[in-house]
Design an enzyme around this catalytic site. Structure first.
Site, PDB file in Angstrom:
ATOM      1  N   CYS A  56       4.586   3.112 -28.441  1.00 58.48           N
ATOM      2  CA  CYS A  56       3.544   4.078 -28.088  1.00 58.48           C
ATOM      3  C   CYS A  56       2.449   4.104 -29.144  1.00 58.48           C
ATOM      4  O   CYS A  56       1.283   4.322 -28.825  1.00 58.48           O
ATOM      5  CB  CYS A  56       4.150   5.474 -27.947  1.00 58.48           C
ATOM      6  SG  CYS A  56       5.410   5.590 -26.671  1.00 58.48           S
ATOM      7  N   GLU A 106       5.883  13.417 -25.272  1.00 55.68           N
ATOM      8  CA  GLU A 106       5.174  12.307 -25.928  1.00 55.68           C
ATOM      9  C   GLU A 106       5.046  11.209 -24.886  1.00 55.68           C
ATOM     10  O   GLU A 106       6.038  10.628 -24.462  1.00 55.68           O
ATOM     11  CB  GLU A 106       5.938  11.837 -27.166  1.00 55.68           C
ATOM     12  CG  GLU A 106       5.112  10.922 -28.064  1.00 55.68           C
ATOM     13  CD  GLU A 106       5.281   9.451 -27.712  1.00 55.68           C
ATOM     14  OE1 GLU A 106       4.423   8.929 -26.944  1.00 55.68           O
ATOM     15  OE2 GLU A 106       6.241   8.847 -28.181  1.00 55.68           O
TER      16      GLU A 106
END
Length: 460
Positions: A262, A228
């Site tokens: 994020c 990720e």
């Protein structure tokens, strides 16, 4: 390597730690492998009992743990407490649901019988970031401990006390030695460790550079990896959006965790009919945020995680302005001690400008005006990232139709991209691959073992 607690509110070093020797790391990897041999034979109930204990301890220690988070990386104290609650919820979620998620799948072959059984694969290495120092670890560790794997964890070098605290909670919960192990090593050494035959898979949340390094090593040694790697989430405002609520969520989406997420809303894209009204209200809301000590309950925007992070973000803004972007709000380092950046809005962005392409990890929003729905979709997809995104409209079917056309791992309608235990988390393109959380997240590091039973007289 410098493994240190540096308070970003003051930029003063609080405590330093020594990196582990190669001999110490080797011994810890060996202990993790030894623990796996026994842990894989435990029942789901035994594993669940341990995770419930860890969750209970986290909740009991919430205030102290939250203060450690805030001290080390600057998260607002209330948000740090919420992170502990979320982490405990994830532990309980997998403790309660893993056995059902991992149940045998019965097949229906023409001859005989067959099942697919989910089996653990061994010791896993996690490389985790500082921005959610408990949640990021738990969403990797909890499902894999329930699978029967064991965990080695290399945490970010600026949250060492969080890293220690997590390991200590597992110890207090009476986890077997080697089940969960903290490693004080550099990112370079973590990448090299991937080659160790005793490690069977790797999960990394972090930068594209770190992800590429780990993925390259994993690929060379034929090991499964989950990545990720950040995002540049779009926040689309259509002409029929409930503007008051949309602005409220825009502030939360951009400024949660001081903008260091994020899945933060980063690119605000409004159709012409509503753009002027939205941006004026959004600007007014951001300009009123109170900067200050993240330990103070009155503070609404704290520091970035480090002085280096603040300098990098300021440089991105400066390069963008030099490239032709305009500053609608803020644009500078805050005039105060610590790693602070003013709430900022950039406009007039075009391809080739830094802020058009790069992830801005902090309280900086980019704003775009587009002609219509299709132009919003096109702009949303004009990004190397594909983690999350959100669409604000009162026409839910329209929102779903637009969501289908955006290249991203997660789309939310009338809410910023968010996370919870039962939502799958992950992205596409440069945002990485694989999924964490929900039922999907528990199946990344398992052996899908076929067990077929045939009669001796069966033919094919």
């Amino acid at each position: 390597m410098s493994i240190q607690t540096v308070n970003p509110n003051t930029n003063k070093t609080v405590k330093s730690f020594e990196e582990m020797t190669e001999k110490s790391v080797d011994a810890k990897v060996a202990k993790a492998q030894e623990a796996f041999v026994k842990w894989k034979e435990t029942s789901y109930q035994q594993r669940a009992d341990l995770l419930h204990k860890v969750a209970t301890l986290m909740r009991a220690k919430k205030t102290a743990l939250a203060k450690t988070i805030t001290l080390e990386m600057g998260k607002l104290l209330a948000q740090a407490e919420a992170e502990i609650d979320l982490s405990a919820n994830i532990l309980d979620y997998y403790a309660d649901n893993a056995e059902a998620f991992l149940a045998d799948k019965v097949l229906d072959p023409e001859y005989g019988t067959a099942i697919i059984r989910n089996s653990p694969i061994g010791t896993l290495l996690g490389v985790m970031p500082w921005n959610f120092p408990f949640y990021q670890v738990v969403r990797f560790a909890a499902p894999n401990i329930m699978v029967g794997n064991t965990i080695l964890l290399k945490h970010a070098s600026n949250v060492p006390q969080c890293a220690i605290a997590i390991e200590e909670i597992f110890e207090e919960a009476e986890a077997p030695k080697g089940l969960y192990t903290n490693l004080f090593i550099s990112g370079k050494r973590a990448s090299a460790l991937v080659s160790d035959k005793r490690i069977k898979g790797v999960s990394l949340t972090g930068s594209e550079e770190a992800g590429a390094s780990v993925a390259m090593e994993a690929g060379k040694h034929l090991k499964k990896v989950v990545l990720e790697l950040g995002g540049n989430d779009v926040f689309i405002i259509l002409e029929d959006a409930d503007l008051a609520k949309t602005v409220e969520w825009a502030v939360v989406g951009r400024m949660n965790n001081n903008g260091q997420s994020c899945i933060a809303s980063k690119r605000f894209v409004a159709v012409e009919a509503i753009a002027d009204e939205f941006i004026q209200k959004f600007k007014d809301a951001l300009s009123k945020l109170k900067l200050g000590d993240p330990m103070d309950p009155a503070t609404q925007l704290g520091p970035l995680s480090s002085e280096g992070a603040a300098e990098h973000l300021a440089d991105q803004v400066n390069r963008s302005v030099e490239g032709g972007a305009k500053v609608l709000l803020g644009g500078k380092r805050a005039d105060r001690e610590g790693a602070f950046m003013e709430p900022t809005i950039l406009t007039d962005l075009k391809p080739g400008i830094a802020a058009y392409h790069e992830e801005l990890f902090g309280p900086v929003a980019t704003f775009y005006v587009v002609k219509d729905e299709q132009a919003a979709i096109d702009l949303a997809n004009d990004s190397d990232f594909g983690l999350g995104g959100s669409i604000f409209t009162q026409d839910i079917e329209r929102g779903k139709r637009i969501a289908d056309q955006i290249d991203s791992g997660m789309l939310f309608i009338n809410h910023p991209t968010w996370t919870q235990a039962d939502f799958p988390f992950g992205g596409t393109k440069q945002s990485g691959f694989g999924r964490e959380l929900s039922e999907l997240g528990i199946h990344e590091f398992v052996n899908k073992k076929l067990i077929r039973v045939s009669n001796l007289n069966d033919s094919f």
